[in-house]
Motif scaffolding. Structure first.
Motif, mmCIF file in Angstrom:
data_model
loop_
_atom_site.group_PDB
_atom_site.id
_atom_site.type_symbol
_atom_site.label_atom_id
_atom_site.label_comp_id
_atom_site.label_asym_id
_atom_site.label_seq_id
_atom_site.Cartn_x
_atom_site.Cartn_y
_atom_site.Cartn_z
ATOM 1 N N ASN A 285 44.089 45.646 50.637
ATOM 2 C CA ASN A 285 43.881 47.009 51.119
ATOM 3 C C ASN A 285 45.166 47.705 51.533
ATOM 4 O OD1 ASN A 285 41.035 46.785 50.836
ATOM 5 N ND2 ASN A 285 40.919 45.716 52.797
ATOM 6 N N GLY A 286 46.274 46.968 51.570
ATOM 7 C CA GLY A 286 47.557 47.572 51.904
ATOM 8 C C GLY A 286 47.826 47.713 53.380
ATOM 9 N N ASN A 287 46.914 47.205 54.213
ATOM 10 C CA ASN A 287 47.087 47.309 55.664
ATOM 11 C C ASN A 287 46.981 45.949 56.350
ATOM 12 O OD1 ASN A 287 44.385 46.772 55.388
ATOM 13 N ND2 ASN A 287 43.652 48.625 56.430
ATOM 14 N N GLY A 288 47.182 44.877 55.574
ATOM 15 C CA GLY A 288 47.078 43.534 56.131
ATOM 16 C C GLY A 288 45.695 42.941 56.019
ATOM 17 N N THR A 289 44.759 43.682 55.407
ATOM 18 C CA THR A 289 43.410 43.165 55.220
ATOM 19 C C THR A 289 43.048 43.179 53.737
ATOM 20 O OG1 THR A 289 42.250 45.295 55.387
ATOM 21 C CG2 THR A 289 42.749 44.119 57.454
ATOM 22 N N PHE A 290 41.979 42.430 53.425
ATOM 23 C CA PHE A 290 41.499 42.307 52.051
ATOM 24 C C PHE A 290 39.988 42.523 52.032
ATOM 25 C CE2 PHE A 290 45.376 39.948 52.392
ATOM 26 C CZ PHE A 290 46.000 40.007 51.150
ATOM 27 N N THR A 291 39.482 42.958 50.880
ATOM 28 C CA THR A 291 38.044 43.116 50.671
ATOM 29 C C THR A 291 37.629 42.314 49.451
ATOM 30 O OG1 THR A 291 38.074 45.360 51.600
ATOM 31 C CG2 THR A 291 36.176 44.755 50.236
ATOM 32 N N ASN A 292 36.595 41.508 49.591
ATOM 33 C CA ASN A 292 36.106 40.728 48.465
ATOM 34 C C ASN A 292 35.329 41.646 47.520
ATOM 35 O OD1 ASN A 292 35.197 38.821 46.670
ATOM 36 N ND2 ASN A 292 34.029 37.634 48.156
ATOM 37 N N VAL A 293 35.904 41.894 46.337
ATOM 38 C CA VAL A 293 35.293 42.811 45.367
ATOM 39 C C VAL A 293 34.770 42.064 44.151
ATOM 40 C CG1 VAL A 293 36.718 44.760 46.119
ATOM 41 C CG2 VAL A 293 37.536 43.264 44.268
ATOM 42 N N ALA A 294 34.629 40.742 44.254
ATOM 43 C CA ALA A 294 34.215 39.942 43.100
ATOM 44 C C ALA A 294 32.899 40.423 42.509
ATOM 45 C CB ALA A 294 34.119 38.469 43.486
ATOM 46 N N GLU A 295 31.949 40.789 43.382
ATOM 47 C CA GLU A 295 30.637 41.222 42.896
ATOM 48 C C GLU A 295 30.755 42.492 42.067
ATOM 49 O OE1 GLU A 295 26.726 41.020 42.086
ATOM 50 O OE2 GLU A 295 27.662 39.553 43.446
ATOM 51 N N GLU A 296 31.485 43.463 42.571
ATOM 52 C CA GLU A 296 31.523 44.748 41.884
ATOM 53 C C GLU A 296 32.349 44.727 40.604
ATOM 54 O OE1 GLU A 296 34.640 47.590 44.061
ATOM 55 O OE2 GLU A 296 33.327 46.558 45.487
ATOM 56 N N VAL A 297 33.277 43.773 40.453
ATOM 57 C CA VAL A 297 34.087 43.728 39.230
ATOM 58 C C VAL A 297 33.617 42.661 38.241
ATOM 59 C CG1 VAL A 297 36.106 44.629 40.443
ATOM 60 C CG2 VAL A 297 35.845 42.153 40.150
ATOM 61 N N GLY A 298 32.587 41.896 38.601
ATOM 62 C CA GLY A 298 32.028 40.947 37.652
ATOM 63 C C GLY A 298 32.588 39.546 37.711
ATOM 64 N N LEU A 299 33.141 39.149 38.855
ATOM 65 C CA LEU A 299 33.703 37.810 38.987
ATOM 66 C C LEU A 299 32.926 36.923 39.959
ATOM 67 C CD1 LEU A 299 37.550 38.575 39.060
ATOM 68 C CD2 LEU A 299 36.169 37.759 37.142
#
Length: 501
Positions: A285-299
């Protein structure tokens, strides 16, 4: 040997994927197997690439369950097995991982092998000027007794210019060693980075942009994953607050590896975690955090994944993802690989059929342009199959497409390959980021290769190349403008670290 007749031809005509892959018709993949008779050896684990003899092309080392360490010299795209002649073992203890790193800064890549059994010790093969290897683990202080080795990383965690060492442990505590003039001393033995969780994957990168390499750990047996922030005088696990801990796993689930890459070309490095269970893709996210996007991108599919690596196999400007996994009960495991094509940084589509000859691995995967034609080739290993091997698939894309590429070799001020964790970005004439790559300290399966950064391009155009080096005074960026990729066909643009940094 698995499908040798089929392996020598282009990967199969369009086929139907499994139901798990949505039964879509898959395209023809432009890959052909190289020297399968020689590479088709049972019990292949880690595959590490590096130019051990400094002749300008990339050679291949493979660890075998038999204890042999295979070394293949690359002679203009033809591989010759020379491990025994170079002093590497032909049998004995199993090494669950291989890592290339010039630990003594003499300009020659050395090779670490991590012992699988805690009753054995690890090895360090010192490169004797490209003429042979001498085992020096006890001499330099890297035997790591009692360890069941997985990922081993050569990295400069303290930014003092030499390579330090981090060894993960599947059954005990992980350990960090500081390099003091070519001898290694354990650092932060009482600090949290001496992590007791059962670790398989380790990925070093500067997640928070402060110029110090941080460490993501993929942990097994239900344990949470870690993100150790490098504070200079110690490390702090910030995985939970950063959103990458993956809590709530069962004892049968866990992270098996990690691969760092900028999948959406926003200039930020993201984390893919191949799991026993559902995979994760943590978008930065560019601010020291992350978001799990595996579901939305198909992984976010459930699998028994082991190793993964990023690489733009079709030169469309977005990195694709190779995943090694397997299915079936113990003793009857069969490969279940995926090649996920990145569609514009928004979704991933599997293009590998179950009955493809390329569905032939269950452990490591590495992207490498071994013949320097601009097209990324795929190197994989099969450790469980009765007819396994360490197969190399040459990318046979059209020559005009292959030329739309650029390789960037990053070195220290002496011209040596020691700057693992450096970042490379290319931009167009308007300053738009076309791609970001990490000089990787580990991916695949317990593998550390010494590779250039590879970029595919949508069109031939002049680009700006930015290389970010780590430093205790912050990140140091070196910029090379007006680079014409055509000038580097068949070779890499070499960016040497500015000694004044």
């Amino acid at each position: 040997m698995r499908l040798l007749a089929s392996l020598s031809v282009l990967a199969l005509i369009p086929a139907m994927a499994s139901a798990q892959d949505k039964a879509e018709t898959l395209p023809k993949l432009p890959f052909t197997s190289i020297q399968p008779e020689m590479f088709g050896m049972v019990g292949s684990l880690s595959n590490a690439w590096g130019d051990f003899d400094n002749d300008g092309d990339l050679d291949l080392a493979v660890s075998m369950k038999s204890g042999e360490v295979r070394l293949y010299r690359n002679d203009d795209g033809v591989f010759v097995s020379i491990g025994s002649a170079m002093g590497l073992p032909t049998s004995g203890k199993e090494f669950r991982g291989l890592s290339w790193g010039d630990y003594d800064g003499d300009g020659w890549l050395d090779l670490h092998g991590g012992a699988t059994s805690p009753k054995e010790i690890s090895v360090v093969f010192h490169n004797e000027g490209g003429k042979g290897f001498r085992e020096v683990a006890e001499e330099v202080g890297l035997t790591l007794p009692g360890r069941s080795a997985r990922q081993s990383s050569w990295i400069d965690y303290d930014n003092d210019g030499d390579l330090d060492f981090y060894g993960t442990d599947r059954i005990g505590v992980n350990r960090l060693y500081r390099n003091d003039d070519g001898k290694f001393v354990q650092a932060f033995a009482d600090n949290g980075i001496t992590d007791p969780r059962p670790t398989v994957g380790a990925c070093w990168f500067d997640y928070n942009g402060d110029g110090k390499l941080d460490l993501f750990l993929a942990n097994q047996s239900g344990a949470t994953d870690a993100l150790w922030r490098n504070d200079g005088n110690g490390f702090t696990d910030v995985a939970a607050e950063a959103g990458v801990a993956s809590p709530g796993r069962s004892k049968q689930e866990g992270g098996v590896g990690c691969a760092i890459g900028d999948y959406d070309n926003d200039g930020l490095l993201d984390i893919f975690v191949p799991n026993y269970g559902v995979n994760a893709l943590f978008r930065n996210n560019g601010n020291g955090t992350f978001t799990n996007v595996a579901e939305e991108v198909g992984l976010a599919f459930d699998n028994h994944a082991v190793g993964a690596a990023w690489g733009d196999y079709d030169n469309d400007g977005f990195i694709d993802l190779s995943i090694m996994s397997y299915e079936g009960p113990s003793g009857q495991q069969v490969p279940k690989n995926r090649l996920l094509r990145n569609v514009g940084g928004k979704k991933f589509v599997n293009v590998l059929a179950d009955d493809s000859p390329m569905n032939a691995g269950d452990h490591s995967t590495q992207w490498v342009d071994y013949n320097k034609d601009g097209a990324l080739d795929l190197s994989i290993t099969d450790g469980y199959g009765p007819e396994g091997g360490h197969f190399l698939f040459r990318n046979m894309m059209a020559a005009a497409t292959a030329k739309r590429s650029l390789a960037v070799q990053v070195t220290d001020a002496k011209g040596h390959f020691t700057r693992y964790g450096a970042e490379v970005r290319i931009k167009d004439s308007k300053g738009k980021i076309l791609g970001t790559r990490l000089i990787s300290a580990g991916d695949g399966y317990n593998t550390q290769s010494a590779l250039p950064a590879y970029f595919g391009l949508t069109k031939m155009q002049r680009v700006t190349v930015e290389v970010t080096f780590m430093s205790n005074d912050g990140r140091k960026v070196q910029t090379i403008r007006n680079v014409n990729p055509a000038d580097y066909a068949g070779k890499a643009l070499i960016v040497k670290e500015d000694a004044t940094h």
